[in-house]
Design a protein around this motif. Structure first.
Motif, PDB file in Angstrom:
ATOM      1  N   ARG B  68     -14.804  26.777 -77.977  1.00  0.00           N
ATOM      2  CA  ARG B  68     -16.152  26.761 -78.557  1.00  0.00           C
ATOM      3  C   ARG B  68     -17.188  27.237 -77.554  1.00  0.00           C
ATOM      4  O   ARG B  68     -18.118  27.957 -77.891  1.00  0.00           O
ATOM      5  N   ILE B  72     -19.869  30.534 -77.540  1.00  0.00           N
ATOM      6  CA  ILE B  72     -21.325  30.495 -77.402  1.00  0.00           C
ATOM      7  C   ILE B  72     -21.788  31.294 -76.187  1.00  0.00           C
ATOM      8  O   ILE B  72     -22.844  31.933 -76.215  1.00  0.00           O
ATOM      9  N   ALA B 159     -21.051  23.511 -80.764  1.00  0.00           N
ATOM     10  CA  ALA B 159     -21.081  23.764 -82.205  1.00  0.00           C
ATOM     11  C   ALA B 159     -22.518  23.969 -82.672  1.00  0.00           C
ATOM     12  O   ALA B 159     -22.815  24.883 -83.443  1.00  0.00           O
ATOM     13  N   SER B 162     -23.814  27.265 -81.245  1.00  0.00           N
ATOM     14  CA  SER B 162     -23.256  28.470 -81.857  1.00  0.00           C
ATOM     15  C   SER B 162     -23.784  28.683 -83.276  1.00  0.00           C
ATOM     16  O   SER B 162     -23.589  29.729 -83.858  1.00  0.00           O
ATOM     17  N   TRP B 163     -24.464  27.708 -83.813  1.00  0.00           N
ATOM     18  CA  TRP B 163     -25.245  27.945 -85.033  1.00  0.00           C
ATOM     19  C   TRP B 163     -26.657  28.411 -84.672  1.00  0.00           C
ATOM     20  O   TRP B 163     -27.121  29.448 -85.149  1.00  0.00           O
ATOM     21  N   MET B 244     -20.929  23.573 -89.230  1.00  0.00           N
ATOM     22  CA  MET B 244     -19.991  24.700 -89.305  1.00  0.00           C
ATOM     23  C   MET B 244     -20.364  25.632 -90.460  1.00  0.00           C
ATOM     24  O   MET B 244     -20.244  26.852 -90.341  1.00  0.00           O
ATOM     25  N   CYS B 246     -23.387  26.179 -91.515  1.00  0.00           N
ATOM     26  CA  CYS B 246     -24.528  26.957 -91.015  1.00  0.00           C
ATOM     27  C   CYS B 246     -24.034  28.083 -90.109  1.00  0.00           C
ATOM     28  O   CYS B 246     -24.491  29.232 -90.216  1.00  0.00           O
ATOM     29  N   THR B 247     -23.107  27.762 -89.211  1.00  0.00           N
ATOM     30  CA  THR B 247     -22.606  28.758 -88.263  1.00  0.00           C
ATOM     31  C   THR B 247     -21.974  29.930 -88.999  1.00  0.00           C
ATOM     32  O   THR B 247     -22.225  31.095 -88.670  1.00  0.00           O
ATOM     33  N   TRP B 251     -23.310  34.234 -89.889  1.00  0.00           N
ATOM     34  CA  TRP B 251     -22.563  35.471 -89.658  1.00  0.00           C
ATOM     35  C   TRP B 251     -22.270  36.209 -90.959  1.00  0.00           C
ATOM     36  O   TRP B 251     -22.176  37.433 -90.956  1.00  0.00           O
TER      37      TRP B 251
END
Lengths: 423, 438
Positions: B68, B72, B159, B162-163, B244, B246-247, B251
Motif C-alpha cells: 500500500r 502511495i 489507504a 491513496s484515495w 477503498m 473512493c480510491t 481512478w
C-alpha cells in the motif's frame, strides 16, 4: 473558466450529456441509498426449510482431557512468524512429530519427518518422541487438545466419543492415562474418535489413540490434505475411516456432526463440530476450535435442526487463541448473550481475554480449577468436567485424587469475579 | 514568482506529452507487456510476499503495509510531484529499464523512510504506541501481533492517502496550487492531503485501534466506536470499505470515464467540488450496493459471527470487490489507449465500463479459484489471511512502474517528437489516453 464560445448545437449536446450523466449518477445514488435501507430486508425472506430430527440423549458429560495445546504463546507465534506467517503449511514447520534431522524452522515436510518415526508408530511412541526432543523445533511447547464426551442414551446405555487426539505423544499419553482414557480405548468403551480438523494440536497425537485402539472408527472432515490421510495410515489405524462431507451427519440418537467447509490457518481446510440434543434442555454445541464461529454454529443449528432451544457450549471457540485481539471479536461478546445459552464451558483457543469479557458481560460461564497446565480458572481446565442435563463434579474423580484444586471458581455468570476486561 | 517558458518543468506534463507508439501492431505489444507484467509480478511475489517464498511478508499485514505504501509513494512521485526533481530531458532520453529501476528504488527508499522513520520511529516512539512494534512489545504484546497491529495502523494511513492524494489532483485539479512550481505544488498538496488523511484516520481507524487493546482506551478514542450500531460491527472494516470505493472510483473517473460527467461543468470551482464530492457519493453508493449484493448472494449478515456471514468481513469484501474493477480499468487505459476512442463519450464510457465489469468478474472468479495454488494464499473467500487486495495492488504497482516509469517498455517506445500540451489543458488530463478522441 473553460471556453464558453460555443454554438447552440454544442450547448444542446452538452445539455444532453449532462442530463445523461446526471441521470446515471442519480440512479447510482438511489441504488446505493436503497441498498442499505430497511426496505432491502424484503429481499431476505427465505422459506422455512424442513429441519432435521437428530433425536435426543438424556444427558452429556464432557471431561476435558487436555485443552492446553501449547504452553508458550510467544514460542508458537514466533515459530509461525519465523516460518512466514499464518498461511505456511503446518507440515513444513519442522514441529514435532515431523522433525527431520535438519531441525531448522520452516524446512521440514511430512515425508522428511515421518521416515524417522514410522517404524515406531504406534507402539514405540517414547522412542519416536525422543527423536523429536532432539531434532524438532520447540518440541517442549507441544501439548494438545482432547475431550471425552459421554452420552446417557434414552435406552439407558452409555456411548462415548473421543474428540481429537492432541499433539505431543508424551503429553497426551500422560493425559489419557490420568483420565483413564487409555483403559477405555483398550477395552473398546469408546465408540468413535472424531477429529475436528487437521491442525497439529488436534490431530498429530493420533498414534497415541492408535496405540490403545487401532480398530476404532475415525471421523475426519472432508478437506484433509494428502499428508493427513497418510498419517492416519502410517499411525497404524486399521478401523473404518469416515470422511464427513460438508453439512449434517447424524452419528447416533441425539448426536450429529456438522462439517463446515472453511479455510483455516497453516493450510488446513474443513472442521467437524458436534451437536448434541439433550432431552428437555436443548442443543449443546461441542467444538474443537469452532473456526466457523460459534454464532455461525448456532445459526446453522437454528436453521437446520429440530430442538427446544440452544442450551450449552463446550470447547474452543477460536476467538483469540494467541492472546491477540481484533475489535470484530467484540461483536461476538456483544451478541452471544442473545442466543440464550445457559451453560458455557470454554477453553483452549477461545482466549483468556475473550472468556473474561464473556464473564464481565454476564454470560453463564462455567469456570474451572486451573490444574495440569491450564493457565487460568476462567477456562474449564484440564481434568475438569461439565454436565449438560445432569450435575457432575467440577473435577473428574481421578484427577481430583491426583491434584485437588487449590482454587474454587465462583458461580457461573458472576461478572465481579473477573478483572481485566472492559464491559 | 513569475513563470517562465524557459524554466525547467521537470516532469510536469510529461505523461500527457510523451508520444508513446507501439513497436509492433496490436496485439503483440499488449501480449508482450502482459507477459512481462505477469513474470515480474510472480517473481517479486515469490521473493517478497508468498508464504512459501523467500521473505514471506504476507503475514498478511506486513506485506500489505509495504504494497500500500509503495502505491502511495508512486502516486506522490508522479501525480503530485510530477517526477520532480528529475528533469524532462532525463525522463525522455534515459532507457526505460534504467528509469524503472532507479525510480522504483527511490520509491522503496522513501517508503522505508516513511514507515520506519516517520510512523514507527517518530509517531510510534513519541506519539502513539500502536504505530511501533517495539513499544507494543514493551507493553506485553507478542512480537508477531505487535508487528501486525502496527502494520495495520500504518497501512490504513496509506489507504486514506491513496484515495485523497489522487482525488485532489483528479477532483480538485490540484487547485488552488495547480499553478505553483514544483516542489512547492507537490509539497503543499502532499501536506494538505496528509492532513486530511490524518483527520479522517482519527475519526475512522483510531477508534478501531482504541478497542483493539485491553482495556478500551475510552479517554483517547470513542469506545465502542460511533458507527457500530449503523454498520452492525465495531470493526473499522466499515471504513475500509468506503475508503477503498473512493480510491477505486477516483481512478475509474480518471481513466475509463475521462472525468465525465463532471468535466461538463464549466465553472472551475463548481466542477472541482462536484468531481471531488461526486467521487465520494459514487463510492458510497458502491459501498452500500456491494454490501447488499453480498446479502443477496450469501444471505443476510449476522453480527458476532465470523468470516463469510460476518458484517465486518462483508464490509472488507466490498473493498476487495472494488479493487477487482481497478485492474481491467487501468489495463484498458495503459495498454489499449483507453479503447474505444471513437463514438460519443456516453457510448465510449458505457463500453469501457461494461468491459471492465465483465473482466472484473472474470478476474474475481479466477482469483478465488487459483490464488491458493498460485499465490500461496488460503482457499475460500473469507479466511482472515485471505487478502486479495495485496496481490491486486502488488500487480497495480507493477503496472504503474511499467506505464509511468518505463513508458510501457518493451511493447511501446517514445517517438522522437513529443507533443506539447497547452498549460490550460495539462491540468485537466494527465494522460494522453484520457484525452477525448473527438
Amino acid at each position: 473558466m473553460t471556453d464558453s464560445s460555443q454554438g447552440p448545437n454544442d450547448d444542446r449536446r452538452a445539455f444532453l450529456r449532462g442530463a445523461v450523466g446526471g441521470t446515471a449518477l442519480g440512479a447510482l445514488g438511489m441504488m446505493g441509498a436503497y441498498s442499505y435501507s430497511p426496505m432491502r430486508h424484503a429481499h431476505f425472506d427465505t422459506p422455512e426449510t424442513e429441519k432435521a430430527d437428530i433425536g435426543a440423549v438424556v444427558s452429556l458429560k464432557v471431561t476435558n482431557i487436555s485443552e492446553t495445546s501449547w504452553f508458550n504463546n510467544a514460542d508458537l507465534i514466533g515459530d509461525i512468524r519465523g516460518a512466514g506467517g499464518l498461511l505456511v503449511n503446518q507440515y513444513k514447520f519442522n514441529w514435532p512429530p515431523f522433525a527431520n534431522k535438519n531441525g531448522k524452522l520452516a524446512e521440514g515436510s511430512y515425508a522428511d519427518g515421518i521416515k524417522h518415526i514410522k517404524a515406531d508408530l504406534p507402539n514405540n511412541l517414547e522412542r519416536a518422541w525422543e527423536f523429536q526432543m532432539e531434532n524438532a523445533v520447540h518440541p517442549e511447547n507441544a501439548g494438545g487438545y482432547s475431550a471425552l464426551l459421554e452420552f446417557e442414551m434414552r435406552d439407558g446405555s452409555t456411548k462415548r466419543i473421543l474428540l481429537d487426539s492432541g499433539w505431543s505423544y508424551d503429553w497426551i499419553d500422560k493425559a489419557f492415562r490420568r483420565e483413564g482414557i487409555d483403559t477405555m480405548l483398550a477395552n473398546g468403551e469408546i465408540d468413535a474418535l472424531v477429529i475436528s480438523h487437521e491442525h497439529f494440536d488436534h490431530f498429530w497425537g493420533f498414534p497415541v489413540a492408535m496405540k490403545y485402539a487401532p480398530d476404532i472408527d475415525v471421523y475426519v472432515p472432508d478437506g484433509f490434505y494428502e499428508e493427513g490421510y497418510q498419517y492416519v495410515k502410517d499411525s497404524g489405524h486399521r478401523g473404518k475411516l469416515h470422511v464427513l462431507k460438508p453439512g449434517l451427519t447424524k452419528l447416533f440418537d441425539g448426536v450429529a456432526v456438522y462439517n463446515f467447509a472453511i479455510p483455516i490457518i497453516t493450510r488446513v481446510y474443513g472442521e467437524n463440530s458436534l451437536y448434541v440434543n439433550v432431552e428437555g434442555k436443548g442443543l449443546v454445541s461441542v467444538t474443537g476450535c469452532c473456526h466457523q464461529g460459534i454464532i455461525q454454529f448456532a445459526e446453522t443449528a437454528l436453521r437446520e435442526i429440530k430442538m427446544d432451544k440452544l442450551y450449552g457450549i463446550y470447547g474452543g471457540l477460536h476467538i483469540s487463541p494467541f492472546d491477540d485481539w481484533d475489535p470484530k471479536y467484540d461483536d461476538l461478546v456483544f451478541t452471544l448473550g442473545d442466543y440464550g445459552f445457559e451453560k458455557i464451558g470454554a477453553n483452549h483457543c477461545t482466549g483468556l481475554l475473550t472468556v473474561k469479557k464473556f464473564i464481565a458481560r454476564g454470560l453463564p460461564v462455567q469456570q474451572g480449577t486451573a490444574r495440569f497446565g491450564s493457565k487460568d480458572p476462567v477456562y474449564l481446565g484440564n481434568g475438569d468436567q461439565i454436565g449438560f442435563g445432569r450435575d457432575v463434579p467440577l473435577m473428574s474423580p481421578v484427577s481430583a485424587d491426583a491434584a485437588p484444586a487449590a482454587y474454587a471458581p465462583p458461580a457461573s455468570g458472576d461478572g465481579d469475579a473477573v478483572e481485566g476486561a472492559t464491559y | 514568482m513569475q513563470h517562465s517558458e524557459t524554466m525547467e518543468r521537470y516532469g510536469d506534463g510529461y505523461l500527457e506529452e510523451r508520444n508513446l507508439v507501439q513497436r509492433w501492431p496490436s496485439p503483440i505489444p499488449q501480449i508482450l507487456n502482459l507477459v512481462l507484467l505477469g513474470a515480474l509480478f510472480y517473481a517479486t511475489w515469490w521473493i517478497f510476499q508468498d508464504p512459501r517464498g523467500w521473505m514471506r511478508l504476507y503475514t498478511p499485514y506486513v506485506g500489505y503495509m509495504y504494497c500500500r505504501w509503495l502505491l502511495i509513494i508512486f502516486i506522490w512521485m508522479v501525480y503530485i510531484f510530477n517526477f520532480w526533481p528529475f528533469r524532462r530531458a532525463w525522463l525522455e532520453r534515459t532507457h526505460p529499464v534504467l528509469k524503472g529501476v532507479l525510480l522504483t528504488g527511490i520509491a522503496v527508499v522513501i517508503m522505508l523512510m516513511v514507515i520506519k522513520g516517520f510512523f514507527e520511529g517518530l509517531l510510534g516512539n513519541y506519539g502513539m504506541a500502536y504505530f511501533s512494534p517495539d513499544e507494543m512489545q514493551k507493553l506485553g504484546i507478542t512480537e508477531f501481533f505487535a508487528e501486525e497491529y502496527a502494520a495495520l495502523a500504518i497501512l490504513m494511513f496509506a489507504a486514506l492517502a491513496s484515495w485523497l492524494s489522487p482525488a485532489w489532483i483528479v477532483g480538485m485539479e490540484g487547485a488552488p496550487w495547480h499553478k505553483e512550481r514544483q516542489p512547492v505544488r507537490g509539497l503543499t498538496i502532499l501536506l494538505v492531503t496528509f492532513f486530511l488523511a490524518t483527520i479522517i484516520f482519527f475519526m475512522t481507524m483510531h477508534p478501531h485501534m482504541g478497542i483493539l487493546y485491553e482495556e478500551w482506551q475510552s479517554f483517547a478514542a470513542i469506545a465502542p466506536p460511533w458507527w457500530h450500531t449503523f454498520a452492525d460491527t465495531v470493526s473499522g472494516n466499515f471504513h475500509v470499505s468506503w475508503i477503498m470505493c473512493c480510491t477505486v472510483v477516483v481512478w475509474l473517473v480518471e481513466t475509463i470515464w475521462e472525468r465525465y460527467p463532471f468535466r461538463l461543468i464549466r465553472h472551475d470551482w463548481g466542477r472541482r467540488f462536484a468531481t471531488f464530492f461526486g467521487i465520494i457519493a459514487i463510492a458510497f453508493a458502491c459501498h452500500f450496493f456491494l454490501y447488499f449484493a453480498q446479502e443477496l448472494w450469501w444471505g443476510e449478515a449476522v453480527r458476532g459471527t465470523r468470516r463469510l456471514m460476518a458484517p465486518d468481513w462483508r464490509w472488507l469484501h466490498v473493498g476487495e470487490m472494488m479493487i477487482f474493477f481497478l485492474l481491467p480499468a487501468l489495463f484498458i487505459t495503459f495498454y489499449f489507449n483507453n479503447w474505444p476512442r471513437k463514438g460519443s463519450p456516453t457510448s465510449r464510457i458505457a463500453i469501457r465500463t461494461l468491459v471492465t465489469l465483465v473482466a472484473a468478474i472474470a478476474i474475481y472468479w479466477l482469483y478465488y479459484n487459483t490464488s491458493h495454488l498460485l499465490l500461496g494464499t488460503q482457499k475460500g473467500f473469507s479466511h482472515p489471511q485471505q487478502f486479495p487486495m495485496i496481490p491486486t495492488i502488488w500487480l497495480i504497482n507493477i503496472m504503474l512502474i511499467n506505464h509511468w516509469f518505463m513508458d510501457n517498455w518493451p511493447g511501446w517506445k517514445i517517438a522522437p517528437a513529443t507533443r506539447t500540451v497547452p498549460a490550460s489543458e495539462s491540468g485537466a488530463a494527465l494522460d494522453p489516453a484520457l484525452n477525448p478522441a473527438e
